[in-house]
Design an enzyme around this catalytic site. Structure first.
Site, PDB file in Angstrom:
ATOM      1  N   TRP B 163       0.835  -1.217   0.000  1.00 43.21           N
ATOM      2  CA  TRP B 163       0.000   0.000   0.000  1.00 43.21           C
ATOM      3  C   TRP B 163       0.855   1.247   0.000  1.00 43.21           C
ATOM      4  O   TRP B 163       0.509   2.244  -0.620  1.00 43.21           O
ATOM      5  CB  TRP B 163      -0.954  -0.011   1.199  1.00 43.21           C
ATOM      6  CG  TRP B 163      -1.872  -1.183   1.179  1.00 43.21           C
ATOM      7  CD1 TRP B 163      -2.023  -2.131   2.154  1.00 43.21           C
ATOM      8  CD2 TRP B 163      -2.765  -1.570   0.111  1.00 43.21           C
ATOM      9  NE1 TRP B 163      -2.946  -3.068   1.756  1.00 43.21           N
ATOM     10  CE2 TRP B 163      -3.420  -2.752   0.531  1.00 43.21           C
ATOM     11  CE3 TRP B 163      -3.062  -1.042  -1.140  1.00 43.21           C
ATOM     12  CZ2 TRP B 163      -4.359  -3.406  -0.269  1.00 43.21           C
ATOM     13  CZ3 TRP B 163      -3.996  -1.687  -1.938  1.00 43.21           C
ATOM     14  CH2 TRP B 163      -4.637  -2.851  -1.504  1.00 43.21           C
ATOM     15  N   ASP B 164       1.980   1.193   0.698  1.00 43.43           N
ATOM     16  CA  ASP B 164       2.906   2.331   0.662  1.00 43.43           C
ATOM     17  C   ASP B 164       3.430   2.564  -0.750  1.00 43.43           C
ATOM     18  O   ASP B 164       3.505   3.702  -1.220  1.00 43.43           O
ATOM     19  CB  ASP B 164       4.107   2.052   1.573  1.00 43.43           C
ATOM     20  CG  ASP B 164       3.814   2.323   3.037  1.00 43.43           C
ATOM     21  OD1 ASP B 164       2.939   3.147   3.332  1.00 43.43           O
ATOM     22  OD2 ASP B 164       4.480   1.710   3.888  1.00 43.43           O
ATOM     23  N   LEU B 165       3.809   1.478  -1.406  1.00 42.69           N
ATOM     24  CA  LEU B 165       4.369   1.611  -2.758  1.00 42.69           C
ATOM     25  C   LEU B 165       3.306   2.154  -3.711  1.00 42.69           C
ATOM     26  O   LEU B 165       3.598   2.989  -4.575  1.00 42.69           O
ATOM     27  CB  LEU B 165       4.893   0.262  -3.252  1.00 42.69           C
ATOM     28  CG  LEU B 165       6.061  -0.354  -2.448  1.00 42.69           C
ATOM     29  CD1 LEU B 165       6.398  -1.750  -2.970  1.00 42.69           C
ATOM     30  CD2 LEU B 165       7.300   0.535  -2.509  1.00 42.69           C
ATOM     31  N   GLY B 168       2.620   5.895  -2.913  1.00 41.56           N
ATOM     32  CA  GLY B 168       3.699   6.742  -3.421  1.00 41.56           C
ATOM     33  C   GLY B 168       3.523   7.030  -4.902  1.00 41.56           C
ATOM     34  O   GLY B 168       3.715   8.158  -5.368  1.00 41.56           O
TER      35      GLY B 168
END
Lengths: 412, 412
Positions: B163-165, B168
């Site tokens: 989810w972070d990737l 971003g």
């Protein structure tokens, strides 16, 4: 629709997850996205999950708010049509995203003969031209090897097609970057990327390649522990499972304080000689830390501490099934302005997400349902391919195109 | 550097994964990205994985090719400096990405007083202002519930911060979309998104929310099986494990043909009354299909079939550890033009990825190492904040800023 990309027209020829997602994200920012498919439907027209009717929730989910044209691409006339649609004039058109592996007429080299400033973004499997999907890229990079319960001796694959979702987003930014460049220079181009390179770049960016090359000890499975600092799951007295995070110093201090475990943490720090203010030490001592915290959660029901955790800014979450989430979490309902509950023919009624991005300059757009296959064939032939009624009728008659409404357009 | 975003200047105030990644992706497309940090380093300055030296491979991985300015943001002077840098003039500047939760002086409302057309993209945890990280968003959405071995009775978290990737990457496209709009309208804006909304949108797009709402039976863990069609892992005679895919009809037919299992597949199709040409039926019969294929792989070593699988276009992969991958897979070495082997002070020598996107208009940029903290403080104060040598020397003397080279700049 009044979105930030209003006026931009993107043509999409795609299957699977990544490129359809890219088209969707563009559409939900206001671009006009024309998706073309074979008359019988694309490779992913029937993909799971399915609605009770048997229709694909997957397809409907990824093609919301697009226009659909259904064309027989085996026929020269069909190919010519796609070419016309992809290379149609307009300063904010001439943008094509695809992952179809069609050589010849659908190459950038060929298409750009019809529109010199065409931008064509192509996602493929790997740089050698081999096919690849999320489920093959992931094992090759070692992610399943480090996923799963500690000590479990087999690799565990992602249930989420993370690389597809990431690659779809990269397609969007690559297209926007190339269009920005075209606006300044007038120059179109071929833009190429592969699913495997996207994944390899991301694991490199996270430091995992450096870790594997430089460090003698390989990273191992660590269950649900947050890698490198502190974060762990605990089962409460009520049977609920929660995840709590002590990644930053502030998160860690908050967690220790709210659970009243400061003395015990001081004791293990003293015994080990490791300062728990350093996140790496929390990682090293995670098992002992968890042994201290586990009884605290085991003695409490979720409702005993949930409000206090929120009030004190603890970073935490309850584990849910997706079925629980859609019932219990208002953020997955239309209480969240990102969602609208839509009635979708053949599917049913459920909350549908729009863009997760809120642009101050534009009101949030409500998501639109996916079109029926070929729903916009007639209109696109007229408005984009600039064919007249007779030509359009001929294409329908010869079976080169199809749509749900085959009646002739009234004469203008 | 000569990238497609050349001339664009983005300021980044960030920690964790998503926003640093966004800045990195922009930098690797040619933008000038200025990252500001506290003098003692940001929240993620020491995050794992670490190099043998103890320095963070994570930080170095996510901050490649950026310029670094180190500022004491607790001091009014430091805040004023950040404000000057964020709101500095220039048609392709005034772009700010952040996930820092700083109220007041770092709000869009305040900053835009100094530059009216400022675009500020802010990623936060959830829409209620609660903190969230990848490890808390994921359990709340039910992904760990469907991840892991069939029958395993606990949730399994992602080892990859997917989810972070994804978030971003969404930050990148949101910034580019807003900048595109500003170019046409002159209007800047606040752009807001949350990690939780990004994740909720993506699971909705995949059809998982519709599935959970409409279907009585919930999706369950299915080990390493490809959901909804056919794909499974097998252990070979040599002990290697491979993933093979029969997602599309073509992939399935190829797999059956190359393994010579057509008669057996016909038999189970006849016995079940299910046509295996339909991908959903392959999903339903996956256990029987795998029982037919398993002996084929168990009787063969990887080298017996690898070349043939590639030659016949089978979609497959071997499972590797990351350590094996960096040794065995040339795509993770500088045999792949995306990678350069860099010597990085304090870290070591290993392959470092550039942008996964190849723009026809620009030569691929080699990745640049991350800066030392504050490496560019002096230059940025001069070139961007437009301070003179005396002012800069004063800021260093008063400890408002810092850098690795504290000597005064020679008089111009």
């Amino acid at each position: 629709m009044n979105g930030i990309l209003n006026g931009m027209r993107v043509v999409e020829g795609s299957a699977f997850v990544a490129v359809p997602l890219a088209g969707l994200l563009l559409a939900q920012m206001g671009a006009e996205v024309i998706r073309f498919d074979r008359i019988e439907g694309g490779l992913d027209a029937g993909r799971w999950p399915l609605a009770p009717s048997g229709q694909s929730l997957f397809w409907a989910g990824l093609n919301k708010g697009k226009r659909s044209v259904a064309v027989d691409m085996r026929s020269p006339e069909g190919r010519e049509l796609i070419t016309r649609i992809v290379t149609a004039p307009g300063p904010d058109a001439g943008l094509f995203i695809t992952n179809l592996r069609v050589r010849g007429w659908m190459d950038h080299e060929t298409l750009s003969q019809y529109r010199k400033d065409l931008i064509m973004v192509t996602l493929s499997g790997d740089r050698h031209g081999r096919p690849a999907v999320d489920y093959t890229v992931n094992p090759g990079l070692g992610i399943p090897d480090i996923t799963g319960p500690e000590g479990y001796d087999a690799p565990v694959a992602n249930a989420l097609p993370a690389w597809d979702l990431i690659a779809g987003n990269v397609v969007v930014s690559a297209l926007l970057a190339a269009e920005r460049h075209r606006l300044r220079s007038g120059i179109g181009q071929a833009v190429d990327l592969t699913l495997k390179d996207v994944a390899a770049a991301m694991v490199g960016h996270l430091g995992m390649i450096g870790d594997a090359v430089l460090n003698p000890v390989a990273r191992e499975k660590s269950g649900n522990a947050l890698y490198g600092a502190y974060g762990q799951d605990f089962v409460c007295a009520c049977g609920n499972r929660v995840m709590v995070i002590g990644l930053t110093r502030r998160q860690w201090d908050g967690l220790v304080k709210v659970t009243g475990t400061g003395d015990a943490m001081d004791a293990i720090a003293a015994a080990s000689g490791l300062d728990l203010a350093e996140e790496g030490n929390r990682w090293k001592l995670r098992d002992v830390i968890s042994a201290i915290l586990a009884p605290w959660f085991a003695a409490r029901e979720l409702t005993d501490f949930a409000s206090e955790f929120d009030r004190k800014g603890i970073t935490w979450s309850v584990f849910r099934t997706m079925k629980q989430a859609v019932v219990e979490d208002p953020d997955l309902s239309d209480a969240n302005p990102m969602f609208s509950v839509l009635d979708q023919p053949g599917l049913g009624r459920f909350p549908v997400p729009g863009s997760p991005v809120e642009f101050g300059s534009h009101r949030r757009q409500r998501p639109e349902a996916a079109p029926a296959l070929g729903a916009d064939t007639e209109e696109i032939l007229a408005d984009v391919a600039r064919l007249d009624d007779r030509e359009i009728a001929g294409l329908f008659d010869r079976g080169v195109v199809d749509g749900p409404r085959r009646q002739a357009r009234p004469a203008a």
